[in-house]
Scaffold this active site. Structure first.
Site, PDB file in Angstrom:
ATOM      1  N   SER A   1     -19.178 -21.315 -11.851  1.00 24.11           N
ATOM      2  CA  SER A   1     -19.684 -19.690 -12.687  1.00 24.11           C
ATOM      3  C   SER A   1     -21.332 -19.705 -13.100  1.00 24.11           C
ATOM      4  O   SER A   1     -22.104 -20.361 -12.308  1.00 24.11           O
ATOM      5  CB  SER A   1     -19.193 -19.744 -13.712  1.00 24.11           C
ATOM      6  OG  SER A   1     -19.507 -17.674 -13.844  1.00 24.11           O
TER       7      SER A   1
ATOM      8  N   ASP B   1     -18.610 -21.662  -7.382  1.00 26.89           N
ATOM      9  CA  ASP B   1     -18.482 -20.155  -7.333  1.00 26.89           C
ATOM     10  C   ASP B   1     -19.450 -19.924  -8.291  1.00 26.89           C
ATOM     11  O   ASP B   1     -19.079 -19.290  -9.576  1.00 26.89           O
ATOM     12  CB  ASP B   1     -17.064 -19.862  -7.744  1.00 26.89           C
ATOM     13  CG  ASP B   1     -17.480 -18.598  -7.438  1.00 26.89           C
ATOM     14  OD1 ASP B   1     -17.694 -17.763  -6.519  1.00 26.89           O
ATOM     15  OD2 ASP B   1     -16.314 -17.446  -8.316  1.00 26.89           O
TER      16      ASP B   1
ATOM     17  N   HIS C   1     -12.073 -16.552  -9.494  1.00 21.98           N
ATOM     18  CA  HIS C   1     -13.273 -17.134 -10.445  1.00 21.98           C
ATOM     19  C   HIS C   1     -13.311 -18.854 -10.328  1.00 21.98           C
ATOM     20  O   HIS C   1     -13.761 -19.658 -10.385  1.00 21.98           O
ATOM     21  CB  HIS C   1     -13.854 -15.922 -11.502  1.00 21.98           C
ATOM     22  CG  HIS C   1     -14.943 -16.953 -11.150  1.00 21.98           C
ATOM     23  ND1 HIS C   1     -16.461 -16.889 -10.941  1.00 21.98           N
ATOM     24  CD2 HIS C   1     -16.158 -16.723 -13.135  1.00 21.98           C
ATOM     25  CE1 HIS C   1     -17.354 -17.174 -11.445  1.00 21.98           C
ATOM     26  NE2 HIS C   1     -17.744 -17.152 -12.495  1.00 21.98           N
TER      27      HIS C   1
END
Length: 494
Positions: free
Chosen positions: A175, A199, A285
């Site tokens: 992230s 991601d 995610h």
């Protein structure tokens, strides 16, 4: 309506920030930051000054084969105690960092650390920055540059103290952490061996043309990115669909992951102690780090992804299926880079299909069902088709080729992509059954062949080339409705 409401809540979380009269801030040894840095009226309309290094509450916890469960804490800016730690200069080093609203106690960090150390002797450093990663999101975005530079300085100090090379470091970030490792790489002039972005965060990053603002392929000698939640923010996507590595991998298309259809509710602080419950796309995610963990020591199949224009094209079997040159990559966290032509793969997309639960990497099959000309049957034939894969021990795996009734035209080939448990090297026979749809006149289904291409292989196999198998129905005159018919293997092409 729910998604629109949730999107507005998320937008509020993104833009809330702290008031300040300052326009710049300087942190000695780190740098000077301005409210105009990477501002964009659409993609980053809010820019805040980052918090200080002390406010990050950063921790750098070192694990090695000699201390798998208890860590030595490293100071990013003070090397006085380094000699007393168990850092091993003869081993490669992997540094892992979390994203927004996280800390060093997240379960996936420990699981990845344990999996890596079980597979190979390594130094593993888990980085926590809970003080900088908390809400509001816009403040956390601004803080990523500071913690990234702190990581870069830590690596420089390890190099000086232990005489280790940048070629021994691999940075892994999820992230916002995916961009933090990019900033660390930029601080080291892109000379670090490898970066993996799990991601990388999309909000306030995607759309920016300034490569200094986000993870980019120039941040390391080899940069790979795994995209799992790349839907637009209005659809609650937290990742980005844009390519930014030497290799960009999009499992299941990179937007929605199997098994994540039902999102769990999550409480997020808005302001002043107020919490709002909303369905956060944390499953999609977080699937990126779950897949990466599984790829360290895959138990069933190699995690193979293929170069393709789109996931639809990949599902429809329209992409090159040979794993030669730079047309496919096999995820491997234990190496420094993949044997690909980086100038060729950079900017392109690699696709793969996975299962919905752990042991995500199973056998990817492309199955082509070819209809033959039939002058008798009703046209078009509306039906639902089921298949059974049967291995050499007689164990079968049953699944729907068509999940609902669909039209099958004469002299047409229908490609599909499936993720199955049956080992292609053990597949001996296929059985097929079709069920009448809206056709009310008795008829038969005339199939010329079923072509099966295995796109992935046993995790311990040295073979990486697809196997193509042809299966011919053992019946003349067409397949009757609602009967299982055997199809024997006709030939194998490798």
């Amino acid at each position: 309506m729910f998604k629109i409401h949730t999107a507005f809540i998320l937008l509020a979380i993104l833009i809330l920030g702290c008031d300040s009269n300052l326009t710049t801030v300087t942190y000695p040894g780190i740098g000077t930051f301005s409210l105009t840095d990477f501002y964009h009226p659409i993609y980053r309309p809010i820019v805040l000054l980052p918090n200080s290094p002390e406010d990050m509450n950063a921790t750098f916890c070192l694990y090695t084969p000699n201390n798998v469960d208890d860590f030595d804490e490293l100071d990013w800016n003070n090397t006085d105690h380094y000699e007393s730690t168990r850092f091993d200069a003869n081993l490669d080093t992997k540094i892992i960092i979390h994203g927004w609203r996280g800390d060093s106690q997240e379960a996936w960090l420990s699981k990845l650390k344990d999996t890596l150390l079980k597979a190979k002797d390594l130094n593993v450093i888990i980085v926590g920055w809970p003080g900088g990663a908390k809400t509001p999101y816009t403040q956390a975005v601004s803080n990523t540059r500071v913690i990234g530079i702190m990581m870069g300085i830590l690596i420089e100090n390890l190099m000086k103290e232990f005489n280790v090379s940048l070629n021994s470091f691999h940075l892994i970030g999820h992230s916002l952490g995916g961009h933090i490792v990019g900033y660390a790489g930029k601080h080291l002039n892109g000379s670090i061996a490898r970066i993996t972005g799990l991601d990388p965060a999309g909000p306030f990053y995607k759309g920016l043309n300034e490569t200094e603002a986000r993870l980019w392929h120039t941040d390391a000698k080899f940069v790979e990115v795994i995209h799992t939640d790349a839907q637009p923010i209005i659809q609650l996507g937290l990742g980005m669909f844009e390519t930014c590595g030497h290799v960009d991998i999009y499992p299941n298309g990179g937007q929605e992951q199997p098994g994540c259809e039902e999102q769990a509710e999550d409480e997020v602080p808005i302001e002043g102690g107020i919490y709002e419950k909303y369905k956060f796309s944390s499953c999609n995610h977080g699937r990126s780090h779950d897949l990466f963990i599984d790829s360290v020591s895959p138990t069933i199949s190699k995690p193979v992804s293929y170069l393709c224009e789109s996931y639809d094209s990949f599902q429809n079997g329209e992409c090159k299926s040979r794993c030669d040159g730079s047309e496919c990559v096999i995820i491997n966290p234990l190496v420094h880079s993949y044997p690909v032509n980086q100038s060729y793969t950079q900017g392109k997309r690699f696709f793969m299909a996975t299962a919905a639960e752990e042991n995500y990497f199973r056998y990817q099959y492309r199955i082509d069902l070819k209809m033959i000309k039939n002058d008798i049957s009703i046209k078009p034939l509306l039906t639902q088709v089921e298949l059974r894969f049967i291995n050499q021990d007689g164990v079968d795996e049953q699944f729907f080729f068509s999940k609902k009734s669909e039209v099958f035209e004469d002299e047409t080939e229908y490609p599909r992509l499936f993720v199955l448990n049956t080992d292609p090297e053990q597949l001996s026979k296929i059985e097929i059954k079709w069920t009448l749809g809206l056709n009310i006149i008795p008829t038969k289904m005339n199939i010329e062949y079923i072509k099966v291409t295995a796109l992935s292989f046993q995790s311990n196999s040295t073979n990486v080339e697809p196997i193509t198998m042809m299966f011919i129905p053992n019946i003349d005159g067409g397949i009757p409705n609602d009967e299982w018919i055997s199809c024997e293997r006709n030939q194998i092409n490798q």
